[in-house]
Write an enzyme that holds these catalytic residues in place. Sequence first.
Site, PDB file in Angstrom:
ATOM      1  N   THR A  81       1.378  -1.375   3.532  1.00  8.05           N
ATOM      2  CA  THR A  81       0.429  -0.864   2.543  1.00  8.05           C
ATOM      3  C   THR A  81      -0.781  -0.221   3.207  1.00  8.05           C
ATOM      4  O   THR A  81      -1.159  -0.619   4.325  1.00  8.05           O
ATOM      5  CB  THR A  81      -0.040  -2.038   1.644  1.00  8.05           C
ATOM      6  N   ASP A  82      -1.423   0.703   2.496  1.00  4.76           N
ATOM      7  CA  ASP A  82      -2.647   1.301   3.041  1.00  4.76           C
ATOM      8  C   ASP A  82      -3.780   0.283   3.109  1.00  4.76           C
ATOM      9  O   ASP A  82      -4.785   0.504   3.788  1.00  4.76           O
ATOM     10  CB  ASP A  82      -3.074   2.534   2.214  1.00  4.76           C
ATOM     11  N   GLU A  83      -3.643  -0.845   2.379  1.00  4.64           N
ATOM     12  CA  GLU A  83      -4.720  -1.844   2.376  1.00  4.64           C
ATOM     13  C   GLU A  83      -4.959  -2.454   3.747  1.00  4.64           C
ATOM     14  O   GLU A  83      -6.009  -3.052   3.977  1.00  4.64           O
ATOM     15  CB  GLU A  83      -4.431  -2.955   1.360  1.00  4.64           C
ATOM     16  N   TYR A 124      -4.259 -11.069   1.045  1.00  6.03           N
ATOM     17  CA  TYR A 124      -3.039 -10.256   0.911  1.00  6.03           C
ATOM     18  C   TYR A 124      -2.946  -9.222   2.028  1.00  6.03           C
ATOM     19  O   TYR A 124      -1.945  -9.156   2.750  1.00  6.03           O
ATOM     20  CB  TYR A 124      -3.015  -9.552  -0.463  1.00  6.03           C
ATOM     21  N   LYS A 130      -0.286  -8.744   5.236  1.00 11.45           N
ATOM     22  CA  LYS A 130       0.554  -7.551   5.461  1.00 11.45           C
ATOM     23  C   LYS A 130       0.268  -6.967   6.851  1.00 11.45           C
ATOM     24  O   LYS A 130       1.188  -6.527   7.555  1.00 11.45           O
ATOM     25  CB  LYS A 130       0.292  -6.497   4.386  1.00 11.45           C
TER      26      LYS A 130
HETATM   27  P1  NAD Z   1       6.283  -7.111  -6.621  1.00  8.03           P
HETATM   28  O1  NAD Z   1       5.366  -8.266  -6.585  1.00  8.03           O
HETATM   29  O2  NAD Z   1       6.500  -6.382  -7.893  1.00  8.03           O
HETATM   30  O3  NAD Z   1       7.722  -7.557  -6.087  1.00  8.03           O
HETATM   31  C1  NAD Z   1       7.902  -8.412  -5.001  1.00  8.03           C
HETATM   32  C2  NAD Z   1       9.326  -8.936  -5.029  1.00  8.03           C
HETATM   33  O4  NAD Z   1       9.512  -9.783  -3.882  1.00  8.03           O
HETATM   34  C3  NAD Z   1       9.644  -9.797  -6.272  1.00  8.03           C
HETATM   35  O5  NAD Z   1      10.895  -9.437  -6.802  1.00  8.03           O
HETATM   36  C4  NAD Z   1       9.667 -11.218  -5.725  1.00  8.03           C
HETATM   37  O6  NAD Z   1      10.538 -12.081  -6.445  1.00  8.03           O
HETATM   38  C5  NAD Z   1      10.163 -10.995  -4.296  1.00  8.03           C
HETATM   39  N1  NAD Z   1       9.764 -12.076  -3.401  1.00  8.03           N
HETATM   40  C6  NAD Z   1       8.520 -12.638  -3.274  1.00  8.03           C
HETATM   41  N2  NAD Z   1       8.560 -13.626  -2.363  1.00  8.03           N
HETATM   42  C7  NAD Z   1       9.841 -13.691  -1.886  1.00  8.03           C
HETATM   43  C8  NAD Z   1      10.501 -14.511  -0.940  1.00  8.03           C
HETATM   44  N3  NAD Z   1       9.845 -15.470  -0.270  1.00  8.03           N
HETATM   45  N4  NAD Z   1      11.804 -14.295  -0.703  1.00  8.03           N
HETATM   46  C9  NAD Z   1      12.495 -13.308  -1.372  1.00  8.03           C
HETATM   47  N5  NAD Z   1      11.913 -12.527  -2.304  1.00  8.03           N
HETATM   48  C10 NAD Z   1      10.615 -12.713  -2.556  1.00  8.03           C
HETATM   49  O7  NAD Z   1       5.756  -6.128  -5.479  1.00  8.03           O
HETATM   50  P2  NAD Z   1       5.809  -4.531  -5.402  1.00  8.03           P
HETATM   51  O8  NAD Z   1       4.586  -3.994  -6.007  1.00  8.03           O
HETATM   52  O9  NAD Z   1       7.144  -4.070  -5.826  1.00  8.03           O
HETATM   53  O10 NAD Z   1       5.660  -4.347  -3.815  1.00  8.03           O
HETATM   54  C11 NAD Z   1       6.802  -4.300  -2.973  1.00  8.03           C
HETATM   55  C12 NAD Z   1       6.359  -4.093  -1.540  1.00  8.03           C
HETATM   56  O11 NAD Z   1       5.615  -2.882  -1.434  1.00  8.03           O
HETATM   57  C13 NAD Z   1       5.444  -5.192  -1.007  1.00  8.03           C
HETATM   58  O12 NAD Z   1       5.796  -5.433   0.324  1.00  8.03           O
HETATM   59  C14 NAD Z   1       4.042  -4.592  -1.111  1.00  8.03           C
HETATM   60  O13 NAD Z   1       3.204  -5.134  -0.131  1.00  8.03           O
HETATM   61  C15 NAD Z   1       4.339  -3.131  -0.843  1.00  8.03           C
HETATM   62  N6  NAD Z   1       3.423  -2.152  -1.437  1.00  8.03           N
HETATM   63  C16 NAD Z   1       3.106  -2.209  -2.763  1.00  8.03           C
HETATM   64  C17 NAD Z   1       2.305  -1.213  -3.315  1.00  8.03           C
HETATM   65  C18 NAD Z   1       1.952  -1.226  -4.797  1.00  8.03           C
HETATM   66  O14 NAD Z   1       1.126  -0.407  -5.220  1.00  8.03           O
HETATM   67  N7  NAD Z   1       2.528  -2.074  -5.616  1.00  8.03           N
HETATM   68  C19 NAD Z   1       1.796  -0.197  -2.512  1.00  8.03           C
HETATM   69  C20 NAD Z   1       2.114  -0.182  -1.142  1.00  8.03           C
HETATM   70  C21 NAD Z   1       2.954  -1.165  -0.631  1.00  8.03           C
HETATM   71  O1  DAU Z   2      -3.017   0.216  -2.008  1.00  6.40           O
HETATM   72  C1  DAU Z   2      -1.772  -0.410  -2.108  1.00  6.40           C
HETATM   73  C2  DAU Z   2      -1.924  -1.728  -2.824  1.00  6.40           C
HETATM   74  O2  DAU Z   2      -2.197  -1.438  -4.187  1.00  6.40           O
HETATM   75  C3  DAU Z   2      -0.700  -2.611  -2.684  1.00  6.40           C
HETATM   76  O3  DAU Z   2      -0.540  -2.967  -1.350  1.00  6.40           O
HETATM   77  C4  DAU Z   2      -0.824  -3.862  -3.553  1.00  6.40           C
HETATM   78  O4  DAU Z   2       0.380  -4.601  -3.519  1.00  6.40           O
HETATM   79  C5  DAU Z   2      -1.121  -3.449  -4.981  1.00  6.40           C
HETATM   80  O5  DAU Z   2      -1.322  -4.592  -5.783  1.00  6.40           O
HETATM   81  C6  DAU Z   2      -2.349  -2.546  -5.045  1.00  6.40           C
HETATM   82  O6  DAU Z   2      -3.556  -3.268  -4.722  1.00  6.40           O
HETATM   83  P1  DAU Z   2      -4.925  -3.038  -5.513  1.00  6.40           P
HETATM   84  O7  DAU Z   2      -5.778  -4.219  -5.320  1.00  6.40           O
HETATM   85  O8  DAU Z   2      -5.507  -1.708  -5.206  1.00  6.40           O
HETATM   86  O9  DAU Z   2      -4.326  -2.941  -7.018  1.00  6.40           O
HETATM   87  P2  DAU Z   2      -4.773  -3.599  -8.399  1.00  6.40           P
HETATM   88  O10 DAU Z   2      -3.894  -3.004  -9.445  1.00  6.40           O
HETATM   89  O11 DAU Z   2      -4.883  -5.077  -8.333  1.00  6.40           O
HETATM   90  O12 DAU Z   2      -6.252  -3.020  -8.590  1.00  6.40           O
HETATM   91  C7  DAU Z   2      -6.509  -1.632  -8.597  1.00  6.40           C
HETATM   92  C8  DAU Z   2      -8.001  -1.432  -8.802  1.00  6.40           C
HETATM   93  O13 DAU Z   2      -8.353  -1.876 -10.118  1.00  6.40           O
HETATM   94  C9  DAU Z   2      -8.877  -2.249  -7.856  1.00  6.40           C
HETATM   95  O14 DAU Z   2     -10.027  -1.504  -7.527  1.00  6.40           O
HETATM   96  C10 DAU Z   2      -9.284  -3.470  -8.685  1.00  6.40           C
HETATM   97  C11 DAU Z   2      -9.341  -2.904 -10.090  1.00  6.40           C
HETATM   98  N1  DAU Z   2      -9.028  -3.882 -11.184  1.00  6.40           N
HETATM   99  C12 DAU Z   2      -7.839  -4.524 -11.118  1.00  6.40           C
HETATM  100  C13 DAU Z   2      -7.499  -5.455 -12.093  1.00  6.40           C
HETATM  101  C14 DAU Z   2      -6.179  -6.199 -12.017  1.00  6.40           C
HETATM  102  C15 DAU Z   2      -9.916  -4.086 -12.237  1.00  6.40           C
HETATM  103  O15 DAU Z   2     -10.993  -3.461 -12.302  1.00  6.40           O
HETATM  104  N2  DAU Z   2      -9.583  -4.994 -13.192  1.00  6.40           N
HETATM  105  C16 DAU Z   2      -8.417  -5.708 -13.160  1.00  6.40           C
HETATM  106  O16 DAU Z   2      -8.194  -6.553 -14.070  1.00  6.40           O
END
Ligand code: NAD
Ligand code: DAU
Length: 337
Positions: A126-128, A151, A155
């Site tokens: 992730t970019d985080e 988190y 990562k």
């Molecule tokens: P998500 O939380 O929707 O899905 C995660 C999945 O992993 C779920 O199906 C969960 O059951 C499974 N999981 C969790 N713990 C596990 C374990 N111990 N063993 C096997 N399976 C397990 O997450 P997402 O948003 O789909 O993110 C997927 C990946 O992409 C993550 O690695 C996250 O860090 C990365 N990512 C997410 C975003 C975003 O914006 N959501 C952006 C950049 C990178």
């Molecule tokens: O940048 C990639 C990441 O983006 C991934 O690695 C993470 O898995 C994914 O969850 C996401 O992280 P963020 O923290 O950026 O996403 P989130 O949707 O939780 O929040 C987005 C922005 O919105 C952040 O600035 C916090 C704000 N927010 C979020 C929630 C849930 C609010 O203001 N209110 C809220 O209730």
Amino acid sequence: MKNLLVTGGAGFIGSNFINHLLSKRDDLKIINIDSLTYAGNLENLKQSENHPNYSFVKADITDRESINNIFEQYNIDNVINFAAESHVDRSILGSEVFFNTNVMGTNVLLEAAKRFGVEKFLQVSTDEVYGSLGPEGKFSETTPVDPNSPYSSSKASADMMALSFQRTYGLPVVITRCSNNYGPFQFPEKLIPLMILNSLNDKKLPVYGDGLNIRDWIYVIDHNKAVEHVWEKGRIGEVYNIGANQEMTNIDIIKLILNYLDKSEDLIEFVKDRPGHDRRYAIDSTKIETELGWKPEYKFEEAIEKTIDWYLENKTWWERILSGEYQEYYKLQYKNV
Ligand code: NAD
Ligand code: DAU
């Protein structure tokens, strides 16, 4: 025929990835392993579940014995590791499971890949991991890793470990670091689906801090096509940033959603800020674009409407989620809203 192990394939991005890949390719078998945490949902995979090249195994990536058995039984030759605890707010409420899954789980997968041998191991990051930006500049692959939440630090740890396996053992590792995704099947704890569903249900919209934090949004299909490019063509030992150049403040997104759904801005409620809240993310994806020929296809203005429409059309999907464990989490996270 490749035997591709996809972990976390019942989550948001992983399920979109599997549905996308199986709908257009017949040169690989996908073995999806997922422990089905609160975020894992096999309903996301309805379109793929009967595909002849698809298998699902319920398994935890921290379970060394199961993972070794799966590598052996399915003759795994490629790995894409999506499995993770993914929500920042949950990592602030309790970090342990984040380090177990995101760090130790990745270690188990890397060890298995080393033991059995693979063509490629793609670690989805992730970019985080880069931390927070001021008003100017973007994250490039050479930006120092500087994570701020449990988190993102978990990562970042996994990234360091994966690269060390490449440098020490020659394991063919590549890493992707993507910005914020949105699209179908995203769990409603995340900003965009949370705001869509609260608006639809006339519930308050909890905005952290001043609402001016910036995220760089990418449609999930664009992310997944980029992952496919890196898996096929990415150079071993390299990191590839993925982003679509679509920076938005949180408050602007929330107003856009309210406007699209014809709801009042009175639903907005500014609440206490997230501790350690990263101010701005912005991705420079020149490397993947010039080296691997990937480009994002979806514009935010169109894909956000497509996403809102998806939630409007898939009420049973999200109603089931809202009625379960999610209620307990919501009460804990949004006590006063
Ligand atoms: P998500 O939380 O929707 O899905 C995660 C999945 O992993 C779920 O199906 C969960 O059951 C499974 N999981 C969790 N713990 C596990 C374990 N111990 N063993 C096997 N399976 C397990 O997450 P997402 O948003 O789909 O993110 C997927 C990946 O992409 C993550 O690695 C996250 O860090 C990365 N990512 C997410 C975003 C975003 O914006 N959501 C952006 C950049 C990178
Ligand atoms: O940048 C990639 C990441 O983006 C991934 O690695 C993470 O898995 C994914 O969850 C996401 O992280 P963020 O923290 O950026 O996403 P989130 O949707 O939780 O929040 C987005 C922005 O919105 C952040 O600035 C916090 C704000 N927010 C979020 C929630 C849930 C609010 O203001 N209110 C809220 O209730």
